[in-house]
Design a protein around this motif. Sequence first.
Motif, mmCIF file in Angstrom:
data_model
loop_
_atom_site.group_PDB
_atom_site.id
_atom_site.type_symbol
_atom_site.label_atom_id
_atom_site.label_comp_id
_atom_site.label_asym_id
_atom_site.label_seq_id
_atom_site.Cartn_x
_atom_site.Cartn_y
_atom_site.Cartn_z
ATOM 1 N N PHE A 101 0.786 -1.229 0.000
ATOM 2 C CA PHE A 101 0.000 0.000 0.000
ATOM 3 C C PHE A 101 0.825 1.290 0.000
ATOM 4 O O PHE A 101 0.269 2.367 -0.165
ATOM 5 N N GLY A 102 2.130 1.186 0.201
ATOM 6 C CA GLY A 102 2.947 2.381 0.271
ATOM 7 C C GLY A 102 3.118 3.060 -1.074
ATOM 8 O O GLY A 102 2.917 2.471 -2.141
ATOM 9 N N GLY A 231 -7.968 2.253 5.627
ATOM 10 C CA GLY A 231 -7.090 1.881 6.726
ATOM 11 C C GLY A 231 -7.333 0.497 7.274
ATOM 12 O O GLY A 231 -6.390 -0.219 7.616
ATOM 13 N N LEU A 232 -8.609 0.078 7.393
ATOM 14 C CA LEU A 232 -8.907 -1.222 7.976
ATOM 15 C C LEU A 232 -8.374 -2.346 7.095
ATOM 16 O O LEU A 232 -7.799 -3.328 7.581
ATOM 17 N N LEU A 233 -8.561 -2.212 5.783
ATOM 18 C CA LEU A 233 -8.035 -3.206 4.844
ATOM 19 C C LEU A 233 -6.519 -3.300 4.964
ATOM 20 O O LEU A 233 -5.943 -4.389 5.022
ATOM 21 N N ALA A 237 -4.111 -6.424 6.421
ATOM 22 C CA ALA A 237 -3.101 -6.991 5.524
ATOM 23 C C ALA A 237 -1.790 -7.201 6.253
ATOM 24 O O ALA A 237 -0.965 -8.024 5.848
ATOM 25 N N GLY A 238 -1.589 -6.464 7.353
ATOM 26 C CA GLY A 238 -0.404 -6.668 8.181
ATOM 27 C C GLY A 238 -0.647 -7.594 9.349
ATOM 28 O O GLY A 238 0.258 -8.318 9.772
ATOM 29 N N LEU A 239 -1.872 -7.590 9.878
ATOM 30 C CA LEU A 239 -2.161 -8.420 11.049
ATOM 31 C C LEU A 239 -2.236 -9.904 10.707
ATOM 32 O O LEU A 239 -1.896 -10.753 11.537
ATOM 33 N N GLY A 309 -3.346 -13.627 -1.582
ATOM 34 C CA GLY A 309 -4.113 -12.381 -1.539
ATOM 35 C C GLY A 309 -5.540 -12.551 -1.068
ATOM 36 O O GLY A 309 -6.347 -11.620 -1.191
ATOM 37 N N ASP A 310 -5.870 -13.715 -0.504
ATOM 38 C CA ASP A 310 -7.228 -13.954 0.003
ATOM 39 C C ASP A 310 -7.272 -13.520 1.461
ATOM 40 O O ASP A 310 -7.172 -14.338 2.381
ATOM 41 N N ASP A 311 -7.421 -12.219 1.692
ATOM 42 C CA ASP A 311 -7.320 -11.672 3.039
ATOM 43 C C ASP A 311 -8.378 -12.213 3.984
ATOM 44 O O ASP A 311 -8.108 -12.437 5.174
#
Length: 386
Positions: A101-102, A231-233, A237-239, A309-311
Amino acid sequence: MSVVIETEEHKALREAVAALGRRYGRAYVTKALEEGKGPEELWNEAGKLGYLGVSLPEEYGGGGGGIYELSLVLEELGAAGCPLLLLVVSPAICGTIIARFGTEEQKREWLPGLADGSRIMSFGITEPDAGSNSHRITTTARRDGEEWVLNGRKVFISGVDISDATLIVGRTEDARTGKLKPALFIVPRDTPGFQRTMLDMDLAAAEKQFELVLDDVRLPADALVGDEDAGLLQLFAGLNPERVMTAAFAVGMARYALATAIGYAKERQVWKTPIGAHQAIQHPLAVAHIEVETAKLMMQKAAHLCDAGDDLAAGEAANMAKYAAGEACVKAVDTAVHTLGGNGLTKEFGLASLVNASRVARIAPVSREMILNFVSHQTLGLPKSY
């Protein structure tokens, strides 16, 4: 989903990391703790060999793999008795979020250093009154012209003293609804108003824990990572990788404990018979091994889903993997200590310090009770209990 079968490349990576781990081992970690140091030599060598950055994009100095490969690195180092806790945080959480996301500038500034270990990032989400509940976080970020201003507190944040920056989870106000939503900010270590206090932990660990205070911390506009409205997405993605890596940490620790106990049970003799010949010793070790291997399979499934990529599916599997690995690790360490008896509490075998450490896998980064709440509500469809 098909059964996980590791490739020849994965097997080769395991062997290489395991060889590095054996060169350092539990004695290295113990000595570093006694000297009040961290595992800098191991971290730096793992970085030079490319192990810290296996999950990051090749164009930014990484290995081009995924969380599966990174979890493999942490598991094998743990199995050698020298896990690197900041693998969970710096490349897995922060590196993943920035890579996905950066901005191009953020990627070029941070990813090469995170990949080779020359730069480290911490992750700040947990708060004194909110835990890791992103909906109750009180750290706020407001716009002031071209800048962001952050205020709030964080607690139990690992490695802030050796990190170049901390990825802080704050909350911004939605202009349409007025409700607060999570957003992620890169806060360099020496930013004015960014204060840290080391927590006095009764836990033997090289990585120190800190309480953070953000007092009118001013950041440029480009400190925001990703879209302010997503932000939640970005957070989850990090958690998800964080939970997979915590499972890897636990599986590696459990493997080390069981290998130590099995080796001892083969050699230790009472009345001319190895104690490992008795079912009272064999069966608990066998049960612990089965549970560790089962947790490992769940961890591998979660890692594959993260990398695909299946969050949504990864979130479910990663929470289950973290739960299973934490429980299996505690049982494995307890079984190992009891197998060795009094020797299980000596420094020679390196198990006593794991009694506390194994409990961390049950508690952090999310408690097993909250995982059970998640599975009850999200997976089983039961009424929400909290």
